[in-house]
Design a protein around this motif. Structure first.
Motif, PDB file in Angstrom:
ATOM      1  N   PRO A  78       0.856  -1.208   0.088  1.00 41.93           N
ATOM      2  CA  PRO A  78      -0.268   0.033  -0.004  1.00 41.93           C
ATOM      3  C   PRO A  78       0.773   1.276  -0.045  1.00 41.93           C
ATOM      4  O   PRO A  78       1.884   1.265   0.657  1.00 41.93           O
ATOM      5  N   VAL A  79       0.436   2.091  -0.837  1.00 43.08           N
ATOM      6  CA  VAL A  79       1.246   3.404  -0.906  1.00 43.08           C
ATOM      7  C   VAL A  79       0.437   4.730  -0.486  1.00 43.08           C
ATOM      8  O   VAL A  79      -0.829   4.624  -0.700  1.00 43.08           O
ATOM      9  N   LEU A  80       1.007   5.524   0.511  1.00 38.77           N
ATOM     10  CA  LEU A  80       0.517   6.701   1.183  1.00 38.77           C
ATOM     11  C   LEU A  80       1.048   7.868   0.062  1.00 38.77           C
ATOM     12  O   LEU A  80       2.234   8.236   0.036  1.00 38.77           O
ATOM     13  N   SER A  81      -0.042   8.345  -0.733  1.00 41.59           N
ATOM     14  CA  SER A  81       0.524   9.302  -1.794  1.00 41.59           C
ATOM     15  C   SER A  81       0.336  10.855  -1.099  1.00 41.59           C
ATOM     16  O   SER A  81      -0.175  11.290  -0.006  1.00 41.59           O
ATOM     17  N   ASN A  82       1.267  11.670  -1.886  1.00 41.69           N
ATOM     18  CA  ASN A  82       1.583  13.020  -1.464  1.00 41.69           C
ATOM     19  C   ASN A  82       0.125  13.897  -1.257  1.00 41.69           C
ATOM     20  O   ASN A  82      -0.273  14.654  -0.556  1.00 41.69           O
ATOM     21  N   VAL A  83      -0.680  13.727  -2.365  1.00 45.11           N
ATOM     22  CA  VAL A  83      -1.886  14.391  -2.593  1.00 45.11           C
ATOM     23  C   VAL A  83      -3.111  13.831  -1.982  1.00 45.11           C
ATOM     24  O   VAL A  83      -4.059  14.367  -1.742  1.00 45.11           O
ATOM     25  N   ASP A  84      -2.699  12.522  -1.320  1.00 48.90           N
ATOM     26  CA  ASP A  84      -3.788  11.594  -0.560  1.00 48.90           C
ATOM     27  C   ASP A  84      -3.398  10.683   0.120  1.00 48.90           C
ATOM     28  O   ASP A  84      -2.728   9.573  -0.122  1.00 48.90           O
ATOM     29  N   PRO A  85      -3.098  11.015   1.550  1.00 48.86           N
ATOM     30  CA  PRO A  85      -2.303   9.968   2.485  1.00 48.86           C
ATOM     31  C   PRO A  85      -3.264   8.739   2.628  1.00 48.86           C
ATOM     32  O   PRO A  85      -2.740   7.965   3.669  1.00 48.86           O
ATOM     33  N   ILE A  86      -4.377   8.601   2.253  1.00 46.61           N
ATOM     34  CA  ILE A  86      -5.047   7.276   2.484  1.00 46.61           C
ATOM     35  C   ILE A  86      -4.452   5.949   1.565  1.00 46.61           C
ATOM     36  O   ILE A  86      -4.208   6.127   0.317  1.00 46.61           O
ATOM     37  N   PRO A  87      -4.051   4.881   2.235  1.00 43.78           N
ATOM     38  CA  PRO A  87      -3.269   3.877   1.399  1.00 43.78           C
ATOM     39  C   PRO A  87      -3.984   3.455   0.266  1.00 43.78           C
ATOM     40  O   PRO A  87      -5.198   3.429   0.515  1.00 43.78           O
ATOM     41  N   ALA A  88      -3.126   3.336  -1.116  1.00 48.27           N
ATOM     42  CA  ALA A  88      -3.948   2.453  -2.034  1.00 48.27           C
ATOM     43  C   ALA A  88      -3.105   1.648  -2.793  1.00 48.27           C
ATOM     44  O   ALA A  88      -1.913   1.960  -2.532  1.00 48.27           O
ATOM     45  N   THR A  89      -3.883   0.831  -3.543  1.00 50.24           N
ATOM     46  CA  THR A  89      -2.868  -0.062  -4.233  1.00 50.24           C
ATOM     47  C   THR A  89      -3.218  -0.149  -5.775  1.00 50.24           C
ATOM     48  O   THR A  89      -2.680  -0.771  -6.730  1.00 50.24           O
ATOM     49  N   ASP A  90      -4.623   0.322  -6.069  1.00 50.03           N
ATOM     50  CA  ASP A  90      -5.142   0.521  -7.238  1.00 50.03           C
ATOM     51  C   ASP A  90      -4.426   1.270  -8.277  1.00 50.03           C
ATOM     52  O   ASP A  90      -3.950   2.516  -8.125  1.00 50.03           O
ATOM     53  N   ALA A  91      -3.932   0.628  -9.508  1.00 50.70           N
ATOM     54  CA  ALA A  91      -3.066   1.212 -10.456  1.00 50.70           C
ATOM     55  C   ALA A  91      -3.351   2.569 -10.844  1.00 50.70           C
ATOM     56  O   ALA A  91      -2.565   3.453 -11.115  1.00 50.70           O
ATOM     57  N   ALA A  92      -4.518   2.698 -11.299  1.00 51.68           N
ATOM     58  CA  ALA A  92      -5.383   3.824 -12.011  1.00 51.68           C
ATOM     59  C   ALA A  92      -5.359   5.008 -11.013  1.00 51.68           C
ATOM     60  O   ALA A  92      -5.111   6.057 -11.099  1.00 51.68           O
ATOM     61  N   THR A  93      -5.557   4.635  -9.652  1.00 52.44           N
ATOM     62  CA  THR A  93      -5.689   5.601  -8.418  1.00 52.44           C
ATOM     63  C   THR A  93      -4.453   6.100  -8.223  1.00 52.44           C
ATOM     64  O   THR A  93      -4.178   7.430  -8.194  1.00 52.44           O
ATOM     65  N   LEU A  94      -3.252   5.472  -8.165  1.00 47.55           N
ATOM     66  CA  LEU A  94      -1.758   5.816  -7.906  1.00 47.55           C
ATOM     67  C   LEU A  94      -1.520   6.586  -9.181  1.00 47.55           C
ATOM     68  O   LEU A  94      -0.705   7.830  -9.144  1.00 47.55           O
ATOM     69  N   LYS A  95      -1.916   6.362 -10.376  1.00 50.08           N
ATOM     70  CA  LYS A  95      -1.338   7.209 -11.518  1.00 50.08           C
ATOM     71  C   LYS A  95      -2.103   8.517 -11.708  1.00 50.08           C
ATOM     72  O   LYS A  95      -1.325   9.470 -11.724  1.00 50.08           O
ATOM     73  N   ASP A  96      -3.436   8.466 -11.200  1.00 49.86           N
ATOM     74  CA  ASP A  96      -4.225   9.771 -10.953  1.00 49.86           C
ATOM     75  C   ASP A  96      -3.357  10.666  -9.876  1.00 49.86           C
ATOM     76  O   ASP A  96      -3.323  11.795 -10.094  1.00 49.86           O
ATOM     77  N   ARG A  97      -3.109  10.032  -8.952  1.00 53.23           N
ATOM     78  CA  ARG A  97      -2.396  10.958  -7.880  1.00 53.23           C
ATOM     79  C   ARG A  97      -1.188  11.195  -8.024  1.00 53.23           C
ATOM     80  O   ARG A  97      -0.811  12.619  -7.825  1.00 53.23           O
ATOM     81  N   LEU A  98      -0.442  10.611  -8.996  1.00 56.64           N
ATOM     82  CA  LEU A  98       0.914  10.981  -9.281  1.00 56.64           C
ATOM     83  C   LEU A  98       0.746  12.337 -10.254  1.00 56.64           C
ATOM     84  O   LEU A  98       1.635  13.261 -10.202  1.00 56.64           O
ATOM     85  N   ASN A  99      -0.224  12.348 -11.246  1.00 55.11           N
ATOM     86  CA  ASN A  99      -0.497  13.321 -11.962  1.00 55.11           C
ATOM     87  C   ASN A  99      -0.744  14.682 -11.395  1.00 55.11           C
ATOM     88  O   ASN A  99      -0.109  15.735 -11.732  1.00 55.11           O
ATOM     89  N   ARG A 100      -1.599  14.737 -10.253  1.00 58.77           N
ATOM     90  CA  ARG A 100      -1.990  15.697  -9.374  1.00 58.77           C
ATOM     91  C   ARG A 100      -1.035  16.215  -8.551  1.00 58.77           C
ATOM     92  O   ARG A 100      -1.106  17.081  -8.012  1.00 58.77           O
ATOM     93  N   GLN A 101      -0.008  15.492  -8.514  1.00 59.62           N
ATOM     94  CA  GLN A 101       1.142  15.809  -7.405  1.00 59.62           C
ATOM     95  C   GLN A 101       1.987  17.026  -7.954  1.00 59.62           C
ATOM     96  O   GLN A 101       2.359  17.564  -6.983  1.00 59.62           O
ATOM     97  N   MET A 102       2.130  17.028  -9.422  1.00 59.25           N
ATOM     98  CA  MET A 102       2.919  18.129  -9.542  1.00 59.25           C
ATOM     99  C   MET A 102       2.314  19.569  -9.331  1.00 59.25           C
ATOM    100  O   MET A 102       3.134  20.516  -9.031  1.00 59.25           O
ATOM    101  N   THR A 103       1.076  19.493  -9.487  1.00 61.63           N
ATOM    102  CA  THR A 103       0.262  20.865  -8.892  1.00 61.63           C
ATOM    103  C   THR A 103      -0.150  20.968  -7.602  1.00 61.63           C
ATOM    104  O   THR A 103      -0.646  21.833  -7.027  1.00 61.63           O
ATOM    105  N   GLY A 104      -0.268  19.879  -7.093  1.00 65.36           N
ATOM    106  CA  GLY A 104      -0.906  19.617  -5.612  1.00 65.36           C
ATOM    107  C   GLY A 104      -0.012  19.767  -4.505  1.00 65.36           C
ATOM    108  O   GLY A 104       1.364  19.733  -4.472  1.00 65.36           O
TER     109      GLY A 104
END
Length: 298
Positions: free
Chosen positions: A215-241
């Motif tokens: 499980p990954v805790l993402s910069n723009v959303d600290p809720i743990p996630a494993t779903d590939a599409a979710t993690l990719k979306d979070r990574l895109n939002r990271q640059m401006t978030g």
């Protein structure tokens, strides 16, 4: 049983000479060579160059990715495995690599493009504030257009980002023990990176992401996630978030994490986490000597 999180630092943790001890290990040396072929320049040479060159976004981000991912691989090879992963800004890419979301080459190619786009973003200013009134800061950010909270590291340390005049206005109106303008090329983690984020989206769209094995805790959303599409979306939002590191730190005890290992040069993240969650056991692995089995740690 106590759960463990591995965390990976971002830009600002780089140090001249980082990763050079890794070259003594054949598997690490091969990874450096692979990186050089992808990047078209030598990571080892950059890591041994002067601090100004190493600190240029174009070189910093790929170099940190290479060094941190090798350390993560070496930890795994020694039987270590985290229950959660997280990374600060570019460190999130190493977290995703460690969780098997993508392979080393995919991650490095993404980081290469990200670094090039961010290095060419010349409009903007970032500043760190330490020891401030959060309510006062939030009020000033709401009242001042073109400046946002870029890094929410802990209760007493943040970074703001935006147009230079807007950043200066906030700095002039918020009392802080210390305010430091950062030596970066643009207003990272702000809406001013929108054009770069749009361009970067093309690279993300073409990259294959897999289900995270950790499980990954993402910069723009600290809720743990494993779903590939979710993690990719979070990574895109990271640059401006906003990098929501304070919330990531608070999430760790809530997930049963009692031990945090910072994998990479320096001790920036463990220092930040200690302020938020002093009860956590904090460790650092930034060199071969600090790997389990090398220092007596198991």
């Amino acid at each position: 049983m106590t759960k463990t999180a591995w965390v990976f630092p971002g830009q600002g943790s780089q140090a001249v000479g980082m990763g050079m001890d890794l070259l003594e290990l054949p598997e690490a040396k091969a990874r450096f060579q692979q990186a050089d072929e992808i990047l078209g320049w030598s990571v080892a040479e950059i890591c041994q160059s002067d601090a100004d060159k190493l600190s240029r976004t174009l070189y910093t981000q790929p170099s940190l990715y290479v060094v941190e991912s090798i350390l993560a691989d070496l930890l795994k090879a020694r039987g270590q495995q985290p229950d959660f992963v997280a990374g600060h800004s570019l460190g999130e890419y190493v977290a995703l690599y460690t969780a098997d979301v993508f392979d080393f080459e995919t991650g490095l190619r993404l980081i290469k493009q990200r670094a090039e786009l961010m290095d060419s973003a010349s409009d903007g200013l970032m500043a760190a504030l330490l020891g401030f009134d959060r309510d006062q800061l939030e009020q000033q950010l709401q009242q001042t257009p073109d400046v946002v909270l870029a890094n929410d590291n802990n209760a007493g340390q943040v970074v703001i980002s935006g147009k230079p005049t807007a950043v200066e206005t906030v700095l002039g109106n918020v009392k802080a023990k210390r305010a430091v303008k950062l030596n970066v090329s643009g207003a990272f983690h702000s809406p001013l990176m929108a054009a770069a984020a749009t361009e970067f989206q093309k690279a993300l769209d073409g990259a294959t992401f897999n289900l995270a094995q950790i499980p990954v805790l993402s910069n723009v959303d600290p809720i743990p996630a494993t779903d590939a599409a979710t993690l990719k979306d979070r990574l895109n939002r990271q640059m401006t978030g906003t990098v929501r590191w304070r919330e990531i730190s608070l999430r760790m005890p809530a997930e049963g994490i009692g031990r945090v290992v910072e994998v990479g040069p320096g001790k920036v993240l463990t220092g930040i986490i200690k302020r938020t969650c002093p009860e956590l056991v904090l460790e650092n692995v930034g060199s071969v000597a600090e790997l389990p089995g090398n220092s007596g740690d198991e």
